[in-house]
Design a protein around this motif. Structure first.
Motif, PDB file in Angstrom:
ATOM      1  N   PRO A 100       7.640  77.574  22.981  1.00 34.96           N
ATOM      2  CA  PRO A 100       6.727  78.112  23.991  1.00 34.96           C
ATOM      3  C   PRO A 100       6.333  79.568  23.714  1.00 34.96           C
TER       4      PRO A 100
ATOM      5  N   SER B  66       7.562  76.716  36.454  1.00 35.22           N
ATOM      6  CA  SER B  66       7.723  76.542  35.006  1.00 35.22           C
ATOM      7  C   SER B  66       9.142  76.111  34.679  1.00 35.22           C
TER       8      SER B  66
ATOM      9  N   SER C 134      10.237  72.470  33.259  1.00 30.49           N
ATOM     10  CA  SER C 134      10.874  72.463  31.939  1.00 30.49           C
ATOM     11  C   SER C 134      12.272  71.863  31.964  1.00 30.49           C
TER      12      SER C 134
ATOM     13  N   ASP D 211       9.346  68.173  28.545  1.00 33.12           N
ATOM     14  CA  ASP D 211       9.300  69.056  27.387  1.00 33.12           C
ATOM     15  C   ASP D 211       8.538  70.341  27.725  1.00 33.12           C
ATOM     16  N   ASN D 212       9.170  71.496  27.458  1.00 31.21           N
ATOM     17  CA  ASN D 212       8.529  72.765  27.820  1.00 31.21           C
ATOM     18  C   ASN D 212       7.372  73.149  26.899  1.00 31.21           C
TER      19      ASN D 212
ATOM     20  N   PHE E 202       4.028  71.957  28.428  1.00 26.13           N
ATOM     21  CA  PHE E 202       3.820  72.721  29.657  1.00 26.13           C
ATOM     22  C   PHE E 202       3.323  74.128  29.331  1.00 26.13           C
ATOM     23  N   ALA E 203       3.956  74.770  28.345  1.00 25.77           N
ATOM     24  CA  ALA E 203       3.542  76.123  27.950  1.00 25.77           C
ATOM     25  C   ALA E 203       2.125  76.119  27.392  1.00 25.77           C
TER      26      ALA E 203
ATOM     27  N   THR F 146       9.679  78.866  31.188  1.00 25.08           N
ATOM     28  CA  THR F 146       9.742  77.670  30.339  1.00 25.08           C
ATOM     29  C   THR F 146      10.972  77.665  29.438  1.00 25.08           C
ATOM     30  N   ASP F 147      11.356  78.844  28.928  1.00 28.47           N
ATOM     31  CA  ASP F 147      12.506  78.920  28.022  1.00 28.47           C
ATOM     32  C   ASP F 147      13.823  78.686  28.757  1.00 28.47           C
TER      33      ASP F 147
ATOM     34  N   GLY G 146      14.614  75.009  30.782  1.00 30.42           N
ATOM     35  CA  GLY G 146      15.033  73.872  29.979  1.00 30.42           C
ATOM     36  C   GLY G 146      16.529  73.714  29.847  1.00 30.42           C
TER      37      GLY G 146
ATOM     38  N   ALA H 103      15.585  70.560  27.026  1.00 30.98           N
ATOM     39  CA  ALA H 103      15.177  71.170  25.756  1.00 30.98           C
ATOM     40  C   ALA H 103      15.784  70.369  24.611  1.00 30.98           C
TER      41      ALA H 103
END
Length: 450
Positions: free
Chosen positions: A183, A351, A355, A359-360, A363-364, A393-394, A397, A404
């Motif tokens: 992302p 976000s 996530s 899957d992030n 989305f990102a 997003t990071d 997950g 993730a």
């Protein structure tokens, strides 16, 4: 809504559902969705050859800005810079793995702390975060989890707490830099941010959160780690770190190449070399250094991920070309009522929540043009929204086993070696840690940018 908008949304939602269901390999899903977007949305509904050409973005290769960029330029359609960079880093990582770099590093650290369980636990969390700043977290966890299980059998401790902590710290470390998590690569290459920009913004909150996370996991897992570990270990009977090195020449070469990659990324904003140039250069140098194994390294590159990105960017391009992303941006602005703090909370926590279950990466990719539109219409600084999106997003997950790719890899390796990690065990420890880091991140963004 127009026909093109309706079909663009249907294709996007169907793609997301199929990715979540995980019945069909995700690269087939995104590639098929991308082809449908080109044919149905752009070809049949819009009858626009220019929309197809802009989304495929082949013309970018022939421009100076693609390889050497002094000023920011907007990215539309397939982000080839992201794809080239990821592919180049994959080649480098395969070379490092073949030379035994990762196993050597883990064993070296274990010996430095005299193979004592708690010090190994703490140092492995730190090394997981640090390595993930520069190398894909999937690769980091793949080797860390394997070494952790090997050490647990030698030192007689339960590896599950350590693997869970490593997974969380890998995702956290990945949030600190532009190349640490996909992302971030998407956000950085799309909006023109450098390695240093991420390090000085998301990197600071990641550093603060890492300290808090280490303390949290220490108290959460301390009893499980020390139980059954009352006797001292004879280090002389353990395999030496040097035994992990398969070829000294290749080991030195891969270490030097890794150092060059770090230097090029750190000086990215000064040299004006784009990530596409850096990725391609690193790949070429690695293949030259590992000349006799070059074909093997190329075969090991995860082409499924590359195809996944290509299809994904086309589908998101469909949403962008039809104006759907502007509608989403307007909706977020209306909900927040112009309240900047509420807008930040919505982007960060939505976000993160999204996530945690999907899957992030898609989305990102979807949200980047949305925050661009929000910055234009609401007057909020684009960098503030970019750092908010990256962090959400990071970090989000980490909350679930499927949030993730690193989570899936780590839990799979643990299960294959006789240490299954269920949803209950995973979420009991990592979901609270995720909420804590998100709370820290929210406070950080409010205090620093608003």
């Amino acid at each position: 809504m127009t026909a093109s908008q309706i079909f663009a949304v249907i294709i996007f939602v169907a793609m997301f559902v199929l990715i979540v269901m995980d019945k069909i390999e995700r690269h087939y899903v995104t590639l098929g969705s991308g082809i449908l977007t080109l044919v149905v949305v752009f070809g049949i509904c819009m009858r626009s050859g220019s929309a197809i050409w802009d989304t495929l973005a082949f013309k970018g290769f022939a421009t100076k800005d693609f390889w050497y960029q002094v000023t920011e330029s907007e990215s539309k359609g397939i982000n080839w810079a992201t794809i080239l960079f990821i592919a180049g880093m994959m080649v480098m990582v395969e070379g490092m793995a073949k030379a035994g770099f990762f196993r050597w590093l883990c064993m070296k650290i274990a010996f430095l702390v005299k193979c004592k369980t708690i010090p190994v636990f703490v140092t492995f969390m730190i090394i997981s975060a640090v390595l993930s700043m520069f190398i894909d977290s999937i690769t980091v966890i793949m080797f860390l989890a394997a070494v952790t299980i090997e050490l647990s059998q030698l030192l007689k401790f339960n590896p599950v707490p350590m693997i869970l902590s490593e997974i969380f710290c890998a995702n956290l470390g990945g949030s600190a830099t532009m190349c640490g998590d996909p992302p971030n690569i998407i956000v950085g290459t799309s909006l023109g941010y450098s390695f240093g920009d991420f390090l000085m913004n998301t990197g600071l909150v990641a550093g603060i959160s890492l300290i808090v996370s280490i303390i949290f996991f220490y108290f959460a897992f301390r009893k499980e780690l020390v139980s059954g570990n009352g006797e001292s270990v004879d280090i002389s009977k353990l395999p030496k770190p040097s035994e992990a090195i398969t070829n000294k020449r290749d080991f030195i070469a891969s270490s030097v190449i890794f150092g060059c990659a770090v230097i090029l990324l750190v000086t990215h904003s000064m040299t004006h070399l784009t990530v596409a140039t850096i990725g391609l250069f690193i790949a070429i140098v690695t293949l030259i250094a590992f000349a006799k194994d070059a074909l093997e390294l190329l075969k090991k590159v995860d082409y499924k991920t590359v195809v996944f990105f290509i299809g994904l960017f086309i589908v998101v391009g469909g949403l962008e070309e039809t104006g759907i992303l502007e509608i989403i941006a307007d909706f977020i602005e209306k909900i927040s009522g112009g309240n900047i703090r509420l807008m930040i909370v919505i982007i960060l926590w939505v976000s993160a929540l999204a996530s945690a279950f999907v899957d992030n990466i898609p989305f990102a990719a979807t949200m980047v043009p949305v925050i661009q539109s929000l910055a234009t219409t609401s007057g909020v600084a684009l960098p503030t929204l970019a750092w908010t999106l990256s962090i959400g997003t990071d970090i989000g997950g980490s909350a679930t086993p499927i949030g993730a790719s690193a989570n899936v890899v780590g839990t799979s390796i643990s299960a294959k070696n006789g240490y299954p990690i269920g949803w209950g065990k995973y979420c009991q420890k990592l979901a609270p840690a995720t909420v804590i880091v998100l709370a820290i991140s929210t406070a950080y963004i409010f205090m620093r940018y608003l």
